[in-house]
Motif scaffolding. Sequence first.
Motif, short mmCIF file in Angstrom:
data_model
loop_
_atom_site.label_atom_id
_atom_site.label_comp_id
_atom_site.label_asym_id
_atom_site.label_seq_id
_atom_site.Cartn_x
_atom_site.Cartn_y
_atom_site.Cartn_z
N VAL A 55 0.67 -1.33 -0.29
CA VAL A 55 0.09 0.60 -0.44
C VAL A 55 0.93 1.29 0.27
N PHE A 56 0.52 1.88 -1.07
CA PHE A 56 1.30 3.47 -0.95
C PHE A 56 0.17 4.63 -0.54
N THR A 57 0.25 5.89 0.36
CA THR A 57 -0.67 6.63 0.28
C THR A 57 0.24 8.09 -0.73
N GLY A 58 -0.65 8.87 -0.25
CA GLY A 58 -0.86 10.33 -1.34
C GLY A 58 -1.62 11.00 -0.56
N GLN A 59 -1.22 12.32 -0.28
CA GLN A 59 -2.28 13.10 0.37
C GLN A 59 -1.72 14.48 -0.20
N PHE A 77 10.03 -0.35 -7.23
CA PHE A 77 9.60 -2.07 -7.99
C PHE A 77 10.74 -1.44 -8.85
N GLU A 78 11.67 -1.00 -9.38
CA GLU A 78 12.71 -0.34 -9.85
C GLU A 78 14.09 -0.53 -9.56
N ALA A 79 13.60 -0.39 -7.67
CA ALA A 79 15.09 -0.60 -6.90
C ALA A 79 14.04 -2.13 -6.09
N PRO A 81 13.69 -5.81 -7.22
CA PRO A 81 13.40 -6.23 -8.52
C PRO A 81 13.09 -7.59 -7.89
N GLU A 82 13.10 -7.63 -6.57
CA GLU A 82 12.71 -9.02 -6.12
C GLU A 82 11.70 -9.29 -5.92
N ILE A 83 10.29 -8.48 -4.81
CA ILE A 83 9.30 -8.02 -5.06
C ILE A 83 8.70 -8.16 -7.01
N VAL A 84 7.62 -9.32 -6.98
CA VAL A 84 7.22 -8.84 -8.35
C VAL A 84 5.17 -8.94 -8.75
N ARG A 85 5.01 -8.05 -8.64
CA ARG A 85 3.54 -7.79 -9.37
C ARG A 85 2.87 -8.60 -9.83
N ARG A 86 2.06 -9.03 -9.53
CA ARG A 86 0.47 -9.75 -9.62
C ARG A 86 -0.17 -9.24 -11.16
N TYR A 87 -0.23 -8.64 -11.22
CA TYR A 87 -0.50 -8.07 -12.24
C TYR A 87 -2.11 -9.24 -12.62
N ARG A 88 -3.00 -9.29 -11.32
CA ARG A 88 -4.24 -9.09 -11.34
C ARG A 88 -5.34 -8.07 -10.80
N SER A 89 -5.24 -7.81 -10.23
CA SER A 89 -6.21 -6.58 -9.52
C SER A 89 -5.24 -5.82 -8.66
N ILE A 104 -0.88 -2.59 -4.54
CA ILE A 104 -0.19 -2.45 -5.36
C ILE A 104 0.05 -4.62 -5.38
N GLY A 105 -0.93 -5.37 -6.53
CA GLY A 105 -0.68 -7.33 -5.62
C GLY A 105 0.69 -7.81 -6.18
N VAL A 106 0.76 -8.15 -4.76
CA VAL A 106 2.30 -8.13 -5.01
C VAL A 106 2.34 -10.06 -5.00
N SER A 107 3.42 -10.47 -4.73
CA SER A 107 2.97 -12.46 -5.39
C SER A 107 3.74 -12.20 -3.88
#
Length: 107
Positions: A55-59, A77-79, A81-89, A104-107
């Motif tokens: 979870v990333f927040t903004g205000q 995610f560039e910094a 790369p060991e954390i992989v996005r799922r690209y499902r939802s 952001i969904g991750v594996s």
Amino acid sequence: MESLLRRGDLPVDARIYGVYSGYESDAHGAFDLTVGVAVADAAGSVAIDAGNYLVFTGQGEMPQMVIAAWQRIWQYFEAHPEIVRRYRSDFEAYEGPDKVAIHIGVS
């Protein structure tokens, strides 16, 4: 919102959501974006996959705060790369005109 109320599908909470789903491949492929409110099992609704989310927040002022949050997400995610996005939802939850939590969904 008005059409939900006419059908009797009452919102679960007051937040507005932007749900990213139907990913063709990854961030560079096509995807669907659905905007709405949370409802329980309404016709035409989009389900958010269960799983792990970062979870990333903004205000701040729109749209700059959302743009800045997405920039932080891409940098993260560039910094890492060991954390992989799922690209499902993935989804954005707006708690008012100046506050967002991007999941952001991750594996």
